[in-house]
Design an enzyme around this catalytic site. Structure first.
Site, short mmCIF file in Angstrom:
data_model
loop_
_atom_site.label_atom_id
_atom_site.label_comp_id
_atom_site.label_asym_id
_atom_site.label_seq_id
_atom_site.Cartn_x
_atom_site.Cartn_y
_atom_site.Cartn_z
N ASP A 1 -1.74 -1.15 6.13
CA ASP A 1 -1.89 -0.56 7.46
C ASP A 1 -3.35 -0.32 7.81
O ASP A 1 -3.64 0.34 8.82
CB ASP A 1 -1.12 0.77 7.55
CG ASP A 1 -1.78 1.88 6.73
OD1 ASP A 1 -2.25 1.58 5.61
OD2 ASP A 1 -1.81 3.02 7.20
N ASP B 1 0.87 -1.16 0.00
CA ASP B 1 0.00 0.00 0.00
C ASP B 1 0.91 1.22 0.00
O ASP B 1 2.12 1.11 0.23
CB ASP B 1 -0.89 -0.03 1.25
CG ASP B 1 -1.81 1.16 1.34
OD1 ASP B 1 -2.33 1.59 0.30
OD2 ASP B 1 -2.01 1.66 2.47
N CYS B 2 0.37 2.40 -0.24
CA CYS B 2 1.20 3.61 -0.28
C CYS B 2 1.07 4.41 1.02
O CYS B 2 2.00 4.47 1.81
CB CYS B 2 0.82 4.47 -1.48
SG CYS B 2 1.91 5.91 -1.71
N ASP B 3 -0.09 5.04 1.23
CA ASP B 3 -0.26 5.91 2.39
C ASP B 3 -0.25 5.12 3.69
O ASP B 3 -1.01 4.17 3.87
CB ASP B 3 -1.58 6.69 2.27
CG ASP B 3 -1.54 7.69 1.13
OD1 ASP B 3 -0.64 8.55 1.14
OD2 ASP B 3 -2.38 7.60 0.22
#
Length: 219
Positions: free
Chosen positions: A168, A12-14
């Site tokens: 997350d 994932d990124c954020d």
């Protein structure tokens, strides 16, 4: 059950690669309050971390009791950009992790391609993911549906069962499980560990430990 090492790691990124969730959550509360929808910090973390744009819009509309316009975020975009320009950093340990990984990796985010590129660029990570970035805009359904992870795996040429997903948020972990992939829940951000635990999932709090976890037993 001991699993073979993963052949692809999907990030994932954020909140996983870039430490943006704290910034988004603070500005979200300000923006939503201006729109007549008050949320506590805990509610923002529970409802919005990892959510899709459509899901976020629905929740805000329900809280304020009336619809939002089709481009309701437009007047507030600069507020987010200014905060990210001033404060955004890579998640602690991520560059060490990427240097240590011995298998290919890519990125799959509910964010738009534009926001992904901007945030990776702000943190010096863009070159590491060039050509391997996937957005929920690429598929019919974003997380928690499995579509995005399955699309990323297919494009990278790796079967789902040989993929490891680093997330997350509960939405992302649910999407990984639905895709038949191993999930690794990162707890160094805002989401409590209890919301990430479950079948097929390893929970961890230090990015530098991930290479050693990728072949771990998952119940």
């Amino acid at each position: 059950m001991t699993l073979e090492p993963a052949e692809l790691v999907i990030f994932d990124c954020d909140g996983v690669l870039v430490d943006s969730e704290r910034i988004y959550c603070r500005v979200d509360r300000e923006v939503f309050a201006a729109l007549g929808a008050e949320f506590t910090e805990a509610e923002v973390v529970e409802y919005f971390v990892g959510s899709s744009h459509d899901m976020l819009t629905t929740i805000v509309e329900e809280r304020r009791g009336r619809p939002l316009g089709p481009d309701w975020q437009a007047p507030f975009k600069q507020r987010y950009e200014d905060a990210l320009d001033a404060e955004l950093t890579a998640v602690e340990g991520v560059t060490d992790l990427l240097d240590a990984l011995a298998v290919p990796y890519c990125l799959a985010s509910n964010g738009s391609h534009a926001s992904i590129r901007k945030n990776l660029g702000r943190t010096g990570l863009l070159d590491r993911f060039e050509g391997r970035m996937f957005s929920a805009r690429d598929v019919a359904r974003g997380k928690p549906a499995p579509d995005l992870f399955l699309h990323a795996a297919a494009t990278m040429g790796v079967p789902p069962e040989r993929c490891a997903v680093v997330e997350d948020s509960p939405y992302g972990v649910r999407a990984a499980r639905a895709a038949g992939m191993r999930a690794f829940g990162y707890t160094g951000g805002l989401t409590p560990a209890a919301r990430l635990t479950g079948p097929g999932t390893v929970v961890f709090e230090d990015m530098r430990t991930l290479p050693g976890l990728l072949g771990a037993a998952i119940g």
